[in-house]
Design a protein around this motif. Sequence first.
Motif, PDB file in Angstrom:
ATOM      1  N   SER A   2      50.662 -30.049   3.018  1.00  0.00           N
ATOM      2  CA  SER A   2      51.866 -30.571   3.666  1.00  0.00           C
ATOM      3  C   SER A   2      51.874 -32.098   3.754  1.00  0.00           C
ATOM      4  CB  SER A   2      52.031 -29.945   5.059  1.00  0.00           C
ATOM      5  OG  SER A   2      50.930 -30.269   5.860  1.00  0.00           O
ATOM      6  N   CYS A   3      50.940 -32.755   3.016  1.00  0.00           N
ATOM      7  CA  CYS A   3      50.914 -34.228   2.946  1.00  0.00           C
ATOM      8  C   CYS A   3      51.642 -34.697   1.688  1.00  0.00           C
ATOM      9  CB  CYS A   3      49.474 -34.743   2.818  1.00  0.00           C
ATOM     10  SG  CYS A   3      48.376 -34.394   4.190  1.00  0.00           S
ATOM     11  N   ILE A  37      64.709 -36.107   5.869  1.00  0.00           N
ATOM     12  CA  ILE A  37      64.438 -36.895   4.666  1.00  0.00           C
ATOM     13  C   ILE A  37      65.592 -37.844   4.366  1.00  0.00           C
ATOM     14  CG2 ILE A  37      63.692 -36.774   2.246  1.00  0.00           C
ATOM     15  CD1 ILE A  37      61.847 -35.387   4.361  1.00  0.00           C
ATOM     16  N   THR A  38      65.492 -39.050   4.908  1.00  0.00           N
ATOM     17  CA  THR A  38      66.521 -40.069   4.695  1.00  0.00           C
ATOM     18  C   THR A  38      65.834 -41.378   4.335  1.00  0.00           C
ATOM     19  OG1 THR A  38      66.398 -40.753   7.008  1.00  0.00           O
ATOM     20  CG2 THR A  38      68.026 -39.047   6.477  1.00  0.00           C
ATOM     21  N   GLU A  39      66.620 -42.346   3.873  1.00  0.00           N
ATOM     22  CA  GLU A  39      66.050 -43.668   3.569  1.00  0.00           C
ATOM     23  C   GLU A  39      65.508 -44.331   4.826  1.00  0.00           C
ATOM     24  OE1 GLU A  39      68.288 -46.311   1.037  1.00  0.00           O
ATOM     25  OE2 GLU A  39      69.168 -44.603  -0.020  1.00  0.00           O
ATOM     26  N   GLU A  40      66.183 -44.129   5.953  1.00  0.00           N
ATOM     27  CA  GLU A  40      65.732 -44.733   7.221  1.00  0.00           C
ATOM     28  C   GLU A  40      64.358 -44.189   7.609  1.00  0.00           C
ATOM     29  OE1 GLU A  40      68.984 -43.382   6.909  1.00  0.00           O
ATOM     30  OE2 GLU A  40      69.419 -45.447   6.312  1.00  0.00           O
ATOM     31  N   PHE A  41      64.176 -42.892   7.363  1.00  0.00           N
ATOM     32  CA  PHE A  41      62.895 -42.258   7.689  1.00  0.00           C
ATOM     33  C   PHE A  41      61.752 -42.963   6.950  1.00  0.00           C
ATOM     34  CE2 PHE A  41      59.743 -38.986   6.452  1.00  0.00           C
ATOM     35  CZ  PHE A  41      59.324 -38.552   7.693  1.00  0.00           C
ATOM     36  N   PHE A  42      61.953 -43.247   5.664  1.00  0.00           N
ATOM     37  CA  PHE A  42      60.884 -43.886   4.891  1.00  0.00           C
ATOM     38  C   PHE A  42      60.742 -45.364   5.238  1.00  0.00           C
ATOM     39  CE2 PHE A  42      61.331 -39.960   2.583  1.00  0.00           C
ATOM     40  CZ  PHE A  42      60.003 -39.616   2.459  1.00  0.00           C
ATOM     41  N   LYS A  43      61.849 -45.969   5.673  1.00  0.00           N
ATOM     42  CA  LYS A  43      61.771 -47.347   6.149  1.00  0.00           C
ATOM     43  C   LYS A  43      60.839 -47.425   7.362  1.00  0.00           C
ATOM     44  CE  LYS A  43      65.086 -51.030   6.969  1.00  0.00           C
ATOM     45  NZ  LYS A  43      65.109 -51.986   5.917  1.00  0.00           N
ATOM     46  N   THR A  95      56.701 -31.579  12.306  1.00  0.00           N
ATOM     47  CA  THR A  95      56.866 -31.136  10.926  1.00  0.00           C
ATOM     48  C   THR A  95      58.242 -31.602  10.474  1.00  0.00           C
ATOM     49  OG1 THR A  95      55.482 -29.210  11.267  1.00  0.00           O
ATOM     50  CG2 THR A  95      56.983 -29.122   9.399  1.00  0.00           C
ATOM     51  N   PHE A  96      58.288 -32.291   9.329  1.00  0.00           N
ATOM     52  CA  PHE A  96      59.554 -32.821   8.835  1.00  0.00           C
ATOM     53  C   PHE A  96      60.200 -31.825   7.891  1.00  0.00           C
ATOM     54  CE2 PHE A  96      56.630 -36.487   9.394  1.00  0.00           C
ATOM     55  CZ  PHE A  96      57.187 -36.933  10.582  1.00  0.00           C
ATOM     56  N   GLY A  97      61.486 -31.587   8.110  1.00  0.00           N
ATOM     57  CA  GLY A  97      62.231 -30.659   7.267  1.00  0.00           C
ATOM     58  C   GLY A  97      63.349 -31.389   6.537  1.00  0.00           C
ATOM     59  N   THR A 145      51.407 -52.744   5.765  1.00  0.00           N
ATOM     60  CA  THR A 145      51.189 -51.560   4.932  1.00  0.00           C
ATOM     61  C   THR A 145      49.960 -50.837   5.479  1.00  0.00           C
ATOM     62  OG1 THR A 145      52.081 -52.756   3.047  1.00  0.00           O
ATOM     63  CG2 THR A 145      50.895 -50.725   2.560  1.00  0.00           C
ATOM     64  N   CYS A 146      50.228 -49.833   6.287  1.00  0.00           N
ATOM     65  CA  CYS A 146      49.138 -49.187   7.020  1.00  0.00           C
ATOM     66  C   CYS A 146      48.894 -47.754   6.570  1.00  0.00           C
ATOM     67  CB  CYS A 146      49.457 -49.184   8.514  1.00  0.00           C
ATOM     68  SG  CYS A 146      49.762 -50.835   9.169  1.00  0.00           S
ATOM     69  N   PHE A 147      49.937 -47.113   6.050  1.00  0.00           N
ATOM     70  CA  PHE A 147      49.819 -45.697   5.715  1.00  0.00           C
ATOM     71  C   PHE A 147      50.248 -45.439   4.276  1.00  0.00           C
ATOM     72  CE2 PHE A 147      50.466 -45.905  10.317  1.00  0.00           C
ATOM     73  CZ  PHE A 147      49.326 -45.236  10.728  1.00  0.00           C
ATOM     74  N   LEU A 148      49.401 -44.718   3.544  1.00  0.00           N
ATOM     75  CA  LEU A 148      49.695 -44.374   2.148  1.00  0.00           C
ATOM     76  C   LEU A 148      50.151 -42.929   2.014  1.00  0.00           C
ATOM     77  CD1 LEU A 148      46.590 -46.005   0.404  1.00  0.00           C
ATOM     78  CD2 LEU A 148      48.766 -47.065   1.026  1.00  0.00           C
ATOM     79  N   PHE A 149      49.868 -42.131   3.039  1.00  0.00           N
ATOM     80  CA  PHE A 149      50.220 -40.709   3.015  1.00  0.00           C
ATOM     81  C   PHE A 149      50.864 -40.345   4.357  1.00  0.00           C
ATOM     82  CE2 PHE A 149      46.421 -41.422   0.478  1.00  0.00           C
ATOM     83  CZ  PHE A 149      46.835 -40.940  -0.753  1.00  0.00           C
ATOM     84  N   THR A 150      51.644 -39.283   4.333  1.00  0.00           N
ATOM     85  CA  THR A 150      52.294 -38.814   5.548  1.00  0.00           C
ATOM     86  C   THR A 150      52.254 -37.296   5.599  1.00  0.00           C
ATOM     87  OG1 THR A 150      53.797 -40.708   5.652  1.00  0.00           O
ATOM     88  CG2 THR A 150      54.508 -38.744   6.775  1.00  0.00           C
ATOM     89  N   ARG A 151      52.141 -36.759   6.786  1.00  0.00           N
ATOM     90  CA  ARG A 151      52.285 -35.340   7.015  1.00  0.00           C
ATOM     91  C   ARG A 151      52.995 -35.145   8.342  1.00  0.00           C
ATOM     92  NH1 ARG A 151      48.132 -32.915  10.163  1.00  0.00           N
ATOM     93  NH2 ARG A 151      48.259 -31.007   8.981  1.00  0.00           N
ATOM     94  N   LYS A 152      53.551 -33.993   8.624  1.00  0.00           N
ATOM     95  CA  LYS A 152      53.531 -32.774   7.811  1.00  0.00           C
ATOM     96  C   LYS A 152      54.948 -32.483   7.331  1.00  0.00           C
ATOM     97  CE  LYS A 152      52.032 -29.543  10.593  1.00  0.00           C
ATOM     98  NZ  LYS A 152      51.552 -28.823  11.822  1.00  0.00           N
ATOM     99  N   PHE A 153      55.054 -31.987   6.110  1.00  0.00           N
ATOM    100  CA  PHE A 153      56.359 -31.660   5.545  1.00  0.00           C
ATOM    101  C   PHE A 153      56.489 -30.156   5.359  1.00  0.00           C
ATOM    102  CE2 PHE A 153      55.744 -36.062   4.601  1.00  0.00           C
ATOM    103  CZ  PHE A 153      56.997 -36.598   4.793  1.00  0.00           C
ATOM    104  N   ALA A 154      57.648 -29.633   5.732  1.00  0.00           N
ATOM    105  CA  ALA A 154      57.945 -28.212   5.547  1.00  0.00           C
ATOM    106  C   ALA A 154      58.451 -28.005   4.121  1.00  0.00           C
ATOM    107  CB  ALA A 154      59.012 -27.781   6.547  1.00  0.00           C
TER     108      ALA A 154
END
Length: 204
Positions: A27-28, A155-161, A149-151, A178-187
């Motif tokens: 889920s990452c 999933i929007t551009e703002e979310f990734f911003k 858990t993200f569904g 730049t602190c994070f290269l990976f994100t969890r959790k995705f449904a």
Amino acid sequence: MCDAERRLLSNALLDMSNEWFILLSESCIPVYNFSVVYQYIMKSKYSYMGAFDDPGPFGRGRYNHNMAPEVNISKWRKGSQWFEVNRKLAINIVEDVTFYPKFEQFCRPACYVDEHYFPTMLTIQSPNLLANRSITWVDWSRGGPHPATFGRSDITEEFFKRIHEGHECRYNDQPSSTCFLFTRKFAPSAMEPLLRIAPKVLGF
Ligand SMILES: *[C@@H]1O[C@H](CO)[C@@H](O)[C@H](O)[C@H]1NC(C)=O
Ligand SMILES: *[C@@H]1O[C@H](CO)[C@@H](O)[C@H](O)[C@H]1NC(C)=O
């Protein structure tokens, strides 16, 4: 859990061309393209193992004095299991016959081996190689015992911003955003919108 992680590391170490080892789950997702992730890790002086000294009941409160003298409470650490370690630390982990038996015997619920063993044993053995933070972002802001858990609708551009820009940390002893290269959790429902938005916001 740590048993399984040690076996994964042993197996990955057999390939001599592997220099860095990252534990991720199904889920990452990576939030930068491969070359950004590769450069970030390759040029880092430190490995990204979350490790902090929590004085409260869920930190030092889980320490058992029977672990001394191998494990002293002053070195007792907590952290998430989503780590990145270099080859030296991976070898430290799979070779360990000193600390693991102490954790097996004396870290029993409400002590959880997977929250304490790697951060603590690496803090004892190789503290100077640890960044003491994880590069996998998890959202605890919704409260409760499990992270968000993200569904589909997240999933929007703002979310990734928010993931790309909303953080401060240190990278090679310098302030960085730049602190994070990976994100969890995705449904699973996030998959389709992720594939659609990825080329624009993630660069792959
Ligand atoms: C634990 O560490 C402290 C300070 O670093 C030291 O004074 C103490 O003797 C150590 N205890 C054990 C059991 O090694
Ligand atoms: C991480 O923590 C250890 C002590 O637990 C410390 O020696 C080390 O310098 C810290 N790493 C960084 C990058 O500050």
